[in-house]
Design an enzyme around this catalytic site. Structure first.
Site, PDB file in Angstrom:
ATOM      1  CG  HIS A 461     -31.627 -59.665  18.256  1.00 38.68           C
ATOM      2  ND1 HIS A 461     -31.698 -59.329  19.319  1.00 38.68           N
ATOM      3  CD2 HIS A 461     -30.550 -60.373  18.116  1.00 38.68           C
ATOM      4  CE1 HIS A 461     -30.665 -59.156  20.066  1.00 38.68           C
ATOM      5  NE2 HIS A 461     -29.501 -59.715  19.558  1.00 38.68           N
ATOM      6  CD  GLU A 462     -29.365 -63.625  15.951  1.00 34.99           C
ATOM      7  OE1 GLU A 462     -27.946 -63.190  16.008  1.00 34.99           O
ATOM      8  OE2 GLU A 462     -30.018 -63.586  16.980  1.00 34.99           O
ATOM      9  CG  HIS A 465     -25.873 -59.938  16.647  1.00 32.05           C
ATOM     10  ND1 HIS A 465     -24.998 -58.674  17.947  1.00 32.05           N
ATOM     11  CD2 HIS A 465     -26.214 -60.067  17.881  1.00 32.05           C
ATOM     12  CE1 HIS A 465     -25.895 -59.400  18.748  1.00 32.05           C
ATOM     13  NE2 HIS A 465     -26.427 -60.213  18.869  1.00 32.05           N
ATOM     14  CG  HIS A 468     -20.999 -54.553  16.643  1.00 32.24           C
ATOM     15  ND1 HIS A 468     -21.597 -55.182  18.033  1.00 32.24           N
ATOM     16  CD2 HIS A 468     -20.344 -53.594  16.515  1.00 32.24           C
ATOM     17  CE1 HIS A 468     -20.625 -54.447  18.545  1.00 32.24           C
ATOM     18  NE2 HIS A 468     -19.925 -53.395  18.249  1.00 32.24           N
TER      19      HIS A 468
HETATM   20 ZN    ZN Z   1     -28.256 -61.174  20.415  1.00 33.36          ZN
END
Ligand code: ZN
Length: 671
Positions: A461-462, A465, A468
């Protein structure tokens, strides 16, 4: 001597020179940086030349470079490696920073220049990205109240100050109620509780100065207690105390505070010209309107409720088989659901763990990014703020892309949870700067360090990010990377979690720490299946909270929010054995501050998109389909906030997301 934070950073890739920075450098650096930023703002606002995009908007973009340096270094260490001095500095800095930024957004001369540009926007020959930055900058000032004058302006300042203090009271009352209550347990009462819960209750007892173990209202104790304790009377007592937080009468009662907050938010929205607070809040989001949010939530609600109702029947039968008559209560659900989970999907966490080595999971996250986007990761030896931090240089076709830092292990000096931030954001103006991105997690240290499946998901998940931020390719920093709408920002991160579930990824990287053997197929199947467990309950408790939040802000503020909450739940046909995930008197997301007010829906909004976006890969040619990967990078991962979120998604997918993939993913409809 020059302050090392403010001097030129001559380190590799201009990473902050952590080894030369002392805690005593922060305060003087911040003061200097604030002064410099104020001087820049004054110069822009007082520029005798007529406003142009360059002398106003670009000048604002370029200003504050010292402040960026101080804040990125300070907040990195304050969050991940704090100490008493850093904590004190943080208490000192936050009102200073709040005053600084509010001073800028209420600078009338500056706003006049932006308003002038905005009125002439079509004659300025701006690029698409420049138009977007002008729109966002102008809108940010308007939304903060910069266009108000006279009484309206004065009232806005009053409302903001009052809302800030009500939010603080709400939080403090909640903490007081959580601290106050505990339930002592005898040794017999511990029966049926797993070791980790017993340990937690004993530690909590010591902390409370009690004679023995206690149950507290901390989520990490109350939830497993409700899950594992066979004592129905104790579960009932604990559950009632947990759900009464903020509604116990007396000085810590939050019900009137909630009503006042809602009334002030409505007044604030109306002063700014919006029909209500939800309209104000959703203007900047992908969802745009309350109706769209409601529509999405209701599409999920119906199948979730149907599943929850069916589950309730099964759990009721289990309870009756236990000799308990009467209806299933809210304090029974987790207990019987846990029994059912054991019976249906027994997954032995202890046997699973050796297959999820931290280093192998990092490799897996990198390998997926390599296959999808051609990124390569090479270890980088640079001094960072803690010996546990690791850094990599990220390249593509031999070109530098970013620096990625991973700070994975839990320690006392680190804030809980996991997060991603850019210590430097990608931008091309005023000069080209490559991102420096950090993931901070709280995994248990070990040799080798082993993760739970949830931990591995957090890592992916991290890292989503981080991609991104790292793949961002825009001109202006204010719209770089994750600077996107709140209901869009979790798309890249939640989407990346799906690659952990790709069987070939686990087959390659989930290898046993001692034997090196890949994870056995039946374990893999159980892991993937367990993720869907009890989703009727989880979806219902979440969606009910999101709908109540929405109703509070869409229309006139309710004089009695508790009565409105009851009406909403009744209208929905809320299953009697499921409570809201967060009820009004302790709904901190909505009342402690503005962050998730009329915005609690965002988690599900993002999940709808991530499920639908991953389905695009599966439909195309599989999880690593190169065309889909290219489309994802071009339209979502590289574009930051340079376009409306809806346009970005449309460009990637060719249509807007539907809820079907989410419902399948949660097991609420059959695949
Ligand atoms: Zn998040």
């Amino acid at each position: 001597m020059t302050n090392p934070i403010l001097s030129d950073w001559t380190t590799p890739f201009e990473i902050a020179p952590f080894d030369t920075i002392a805690d005593s450098d922060f305060s003087p650096a911040l003061d200097t940086a604030l002064k410099a930023h104020n001087a820049q703002i004054d110069a822009i606002a007082g520029n005798p030349d007529a406003p142009t995009f360059a002398n106003t908007v670009e000048a604002l973009e370029a200003a504050g470079e010292q402040l960026d340096k101080v804040l990125s270094v300070f907040f990195t260490v304050a969050g991940a490696d704090s100490n008493p001095m850093r904590e004190e500095l943080q208490r000192d800095f936050s009102p200073k920073l709040a005053a600084h930024f509010s001073g800028i957004s209420s600078n009338k001369a500056l706003f006049q220049r932006l308003a002038d540009l905005w009125a002439r926007k079509d004659d300025l020959s701006l690029t698409d990205e420049q138009s977007r930055v002008l729109m966002l900058t102008h809108r940010g000032f308007v939304r903060a109240g910069a266009a108000l004058t006279g009484d309206a302006d004065a009232r806005m300042q009053e409302i903001k100050a009052r809302l800030a203090s009500l939010g603080t009271s709400f939080t403090q009352n909640l903490l007081a109620d959580e601290r106050e209550w505990f339930m002592p347990l005898s040794e017999d009462d511990l029966e049926g509780l797993p070791d980790f819960v017993v340990d937690a209750t004993r530690a909590a007892g010591q902390e409370k100065g009690a004679d023995g173990p206690v149950v507290t209202l901390s989520r990490s104790i109350i939830v497993p207690f409700l899950q594992f304790s066979p004592r129905r009377d104790l579960r009932e007592k604990a559950y009632k105390a947990w759900t009464a937080r903020g509604a116990n009468g007396g000085e810590t009662d939050n019900r009137e505070i909630a009503a006042e907050i809602l009334a002030l938010r409505e007044e604030r929205a109306k002063l700014l010209g919006y029909a209500n607070f939800a309209a104000y809040k959703l203007e900047t989001e992908m969802a745009r309107t309350p109706d769209k949010v409601r529509d999405l939530l209701m599409q999920v609600w119906e199948p979730a409720k149907a599943r929850a109702d069916a589950d309730a029947e099964i759990l009721t039968q289990m309870m009756q088989a236990d000799g308990v008559n009467g209806p299933l209560a809210a304090w029974d659900w987790r207990y019987y659901a846990e029994k059912r989970r054991k019976a249906e999907h027994d997954l032995d966490e202890a046997a699973l763990k050796p297959y999820l080595q931290l280093d192998r999971m990092i490799e897996a996250a990198f390998a997926c990014a390599n296959r999808l986007f051609g990124l390569e990761f090479a270890p980088l030896d640079v001094p960072l703020y803690h010996p546990d931090c690791r850094a990599w240089e990220v390249t593509r076709n031999g070109q530098h892309v970013a620096v990625f830092i991973g700070d994975y292990f839990a320690r006392g000096s680190k804030r809980s949870g996991a997060r991603c931030s850019a210590m430097r954001s990608q931008a091309k103006f005023p000069t080209v700067q490559a991102p420096v991105v950090i993931n901070v997690c709280n995994f248990a240290k070990g040799d080798p360090a082993l993760l739970s499946y949830d931990d591995a998901r957090t890592l992916f998940h991290e890292f989503g990010h981080a991609l991104h931020q790292m793949l961002s390719d825009v001109t202006y920093e204010s719209i770089s990377g994750t600077s996107v709408a709140r209901d869009f920002v979790e798309l890249p991160s939640q989407l990346y979690e799906h690659w952990l579930e790709v069987p070939e990824v686990l087959a390659e990287f989930a290898t046993h720490a001692n034997t090196g053997a890949p994870m056995p197929q039946d374990m893999l199947d159980k892991v993937l299946k367990a993720a869907n467990f009890d989703q009727g309950f989880q979806t219902v408790e979440y969606v009910a909270s999101a709908l109540v939040d929405l109703e509070f802000h869409d229309g006139a503020a309710p004089a009695d929010p508790i009565a409105t909450q009851a009406q909403v739940l009744e209208g929905l046909g809320m299953p009697p054995a499921i409570g809201m995930r967060h009820a009004t008197p302790h709904f901190a997301h909505v009342f402690a501050g503005d962050g998730y007010s009329a915005g609690y829906y965002s988690y599900m909004w993002s999940e709808v998109m991530d499920a639908d976006a991953f389905a695009a890969f599966e439909e195309a040619g599989g999880a690593f389909d190169p065309d889909r990967a290219k489309a994802l990078e071009e339209n979502i991962l590289s574009t930051g906030g340079s376009r409306e979120a809806e346009d970005l998604y449309l460009a990637f997918r060719g249509r807007l997301p539907g809820v079907e993939a989410l419902l399948k993913g949660r097991g609420l409809i059959s695949a």
